[in-house]
Design a protein around this motif. Structure first.
Motif, PDB file in Angstrom:
ATOM      1  N   LEU A  14      -8.355  -3.590  -0.920  1.00 20.38           N
ATOM      2  CA  LEU A  14      -7.501  -4.638  -0.347  1.00 20.38           C
ATOM      3  C   LEU A  14      -6.324  -4.947  -1.275  1.00 20.38           C
ATOM      4  O   LEU A  14      -5.196  -5.172  -0.821  1.00 20.38           O
ATOM      5  N   ALA A  15      -6.589  -4.954  -2.588  1.00 20.71           N
ATOM      6  CA  ALA A  15      -5.518  -5.173  -3.556  1.00 20.71           C
ATOM      7  C   ALA A  15      -4.499  -4.036  -3.481  1.00 20.71           C
ATOM      8  O   ALA A  15      -3.282  -4.260  -3.584  1.00 20.71           O
ATOM      9  N   ALA A  16      -4.979  -2.804  -3.284  1.00 20.06           N
ATOM     10  CA  ALA A  16      -4.085  -1.656  -3.148  1.00 20.06           C
ATOM     11  C   ALA A  16      -3.200  -1.797  -1.915  1.00 20.06           C
ATOM     12  O   ALA A  16      -2.005  -1.482  -1.954  1.00 20.06           O
ATOM     13  N   ALA A  17      -3.768  -2.282  -0.817  1.00 20.72           N
ATOM     14  CA  ALA A  17      -2.987  -2.494   0.406  1.00 20.72           C
ATOM     15  C   ALA A  17      -1.919  -3.563   0.188  1.00 20.72           C
ATOM     16  O   ALA A  17      -0.761  -3.391   0.574  1.00 20.72           O
ATOM     17  N   GLY A  28       7.299  -4.516  -7.342  1.00 19.61           N
ATOM     18  CA  GLY A  28       6.464  -5.465  -8.076  1.00 19.61           C
ATOM     19  C   GLY A  28       5.016  -5.472  -7.662  1.00 19.61           C
ATOM     20  O   GLY A  28       4.276  -6.402  -7.990  1.00 19.61           O
ATOM     21  N   GLY A  29       4.557  -4.430  -6.950  1.00 24.08           N
ATOM     22  CA  GLY A  29       3.168  -4.377  -6.511  1.00 24.08           C
ATOM     23  C   GLY A  29       2.178  -4.321  -7.662  1.00 24.08           C
ATOM     24  O   GLY A  29       1.019  -4.712  -7.514  1.00 24.08           O
ATOM     25  N   MET A  37      -7.403  -4.196 -10.953  1.00 27.64           N
ATOM     26  CA  MET A  37      -8.156  -3.084 -11.525  1.00 27.64           C
ATOM     27  C   MET A  37      -8.737  -3.441 -12.888  1.00 27.64           C
ATOM     28  O   MET A  37      -9.859  -3.054 -13.228  1.00 27.64           O
ATOM     29  N   LEU A  38      -7.983  -4.178 -13.675  1.00 30.47           N
ATOM     30  CA  LEU A  38      -8.471  -4.572 -14.996  1.00 30.47           C
ATOM     31  C   LEU A  38      -9.669  -5.520 -14.875  1.00 30.47           C
ATOM     32  O   LEU A  38     -10.625  -5.439 -15.660  1.00 30.47           O
ATOM     33  N   ALA A 215      -5.566   4.931  -2.491  1.00 30.02           N
ATOM     34  CA  ALA A 215      -4.252   5.387  -2.043  1.00 30.02           C
ATOM     35  C   ALA A 215      -4.105   5.291  -0.528  1.00 30.02           C
ATOM     36  O   ALA A 215      -3.009   5.039  -0.018  1.00 30.02           O
ATOM     37  N   VAL A 216      -5.204   5.495   0.208  1.00 28.03           N
ATOM     38  CA  VAL A 216      -5.153   5.363   1.667  1.00 28.03           C
ATOM     39  C   VAL A 216      -4.722   3.951   2.061  1.00 28.03           C
ATOM     40  O   VAL A 216      -3.870   3.760   2.933  1.00 28.03           O
ATOM     41  N   PHE A 217      -5.295   2.955   1.400  1.00 27.50           N
ATOM     42  CA  PHE A 217      -4.957   1.560   1.677  1.00 27.50           C
ATOM     43  C   PHE A 217      -3.541   1.238   1.189  1.00 27.50           C
ATOM     44  O   PHE A 217      -2.799   0.508   1.845  1.00 27.50           O
TER      45      PHE A 217
END
Length: 259
Positions: A14-17, A28-29, A37-38, A215-217
């Motif tokens: 969800l964070a990746a999306a 700025g993503g 991630m951290l 990466a998909v998200f």
């Protein structure tokens, strides 16, 4: 892929999306994805976090770039030339990064960002429409040297807010509207991400399975963000830009205080 819970994996996706959406609109993503991630992978070395982040980001950025190219009037040749300069600049910045203290850079960047925010708020017409006429050779060279080389150097040296700086600088130097500047910035970002990813991959610091799933998200978020920016126009991008700038200032201030 590291041993992580399904809940953590879902939150990272969800964070990746969300990061893909932010990156596509104004850059700025990383403000969202890297902290996620951290926090979600506390026992994973930082180099692997950074490498995996680049593998995720380049997919979403590429998808957003393709989406923009279909409808936004982007000068691809100029964008690629700026991207090449940014790649060289980022490698140079990375070479000098070890000798520079981030504690010194953070206050400077915060002042610059606050100045940028004030400028954007006080100039409502900034980035709403092209106002500089045809792009001259002189402006193109300036963009390649200052926007590509300069911001690329900053990206390698320090990094936070690079996508946002690209959008602002392209708007100012080439007199683009914010939507076209965002589209151009995506192409430049693809170039810099590719160079960084190649280095991380060579060093073996990319968690490919996790990166592939996230990466998909990120791709979905990036394509959705690009379509929304195209549909809603420069005023929408301007609003998101201010939110991202103030968020970046807050993050840098927090890092400076806790560091």
């Amino acid at each position: 892929m590291p041993d992580i819970s399904m809940t953590t994996l879902l939150l990272l996706c969800l964070a990746a999306a969300g990061a893909g959406w932010i990156d596509a609109v104004v850059g700025g993503g990383g403000l969202l994805l890297l902290p996620a991630m951290l926090l979600g992978l506390p026992h994973v070395p930082a180099a692997h976090i950074l490498g995996t982040n680049k593998a995720v980001a380049i997919v979403g950025t590429s998808g957003a770039a393709v989406t923009y190219l279909r409808k936004a009037p982007v000068d691809v040749r100029t964008a690629v030339r700026i991207g090449g300069a940014a790649l060289a600049g980022s490698m140079t910045g990375a070479f000098f990064a070890a000798g520079i203290s981030s504690d010194v850079l953070r206050p400077v960047i915060m002042v610059v960002l606050l100045g940028v925010a004030a400028f954007v708020m006080l100039r409502p017409a900034f980035g709403r429409a092209e106002g500089g006429g045809p792009v001259t050779r002189r402006r193109t060279v300036t963009a390649i040297v200052l926007v590509g080389g300069g911001i690329g150097f900053y990206d390698g040296l320090f990094g936070p807010g690079t996508g946002t700086f690209l959008v602002l600088a392209l708007t100012a130097v080439l007199h683009l509207d914010l939507v076209t500047a965002s589209a151009t910035a995506k192409i430049v970002n693809v170039c810099t991400n590719a160079g960084a990813l190649a280095m991380f991959a060579y060093q073996g610091t990319v968690m490919w399975q996790l990166a592939g799933l996230m990466a998909v998200f990120n791709l979905a978020g990036g394509m959705f963000g690009a379509r929304m920016a195209l549909r809603k126009g420069s005023e929408f991008v301007r609003g998101v830009l201010l939110v991202v700038v103030f968020s970046l200032v807050a993050k840098l201030a927090f890092d400076q205080w806790t560091g």
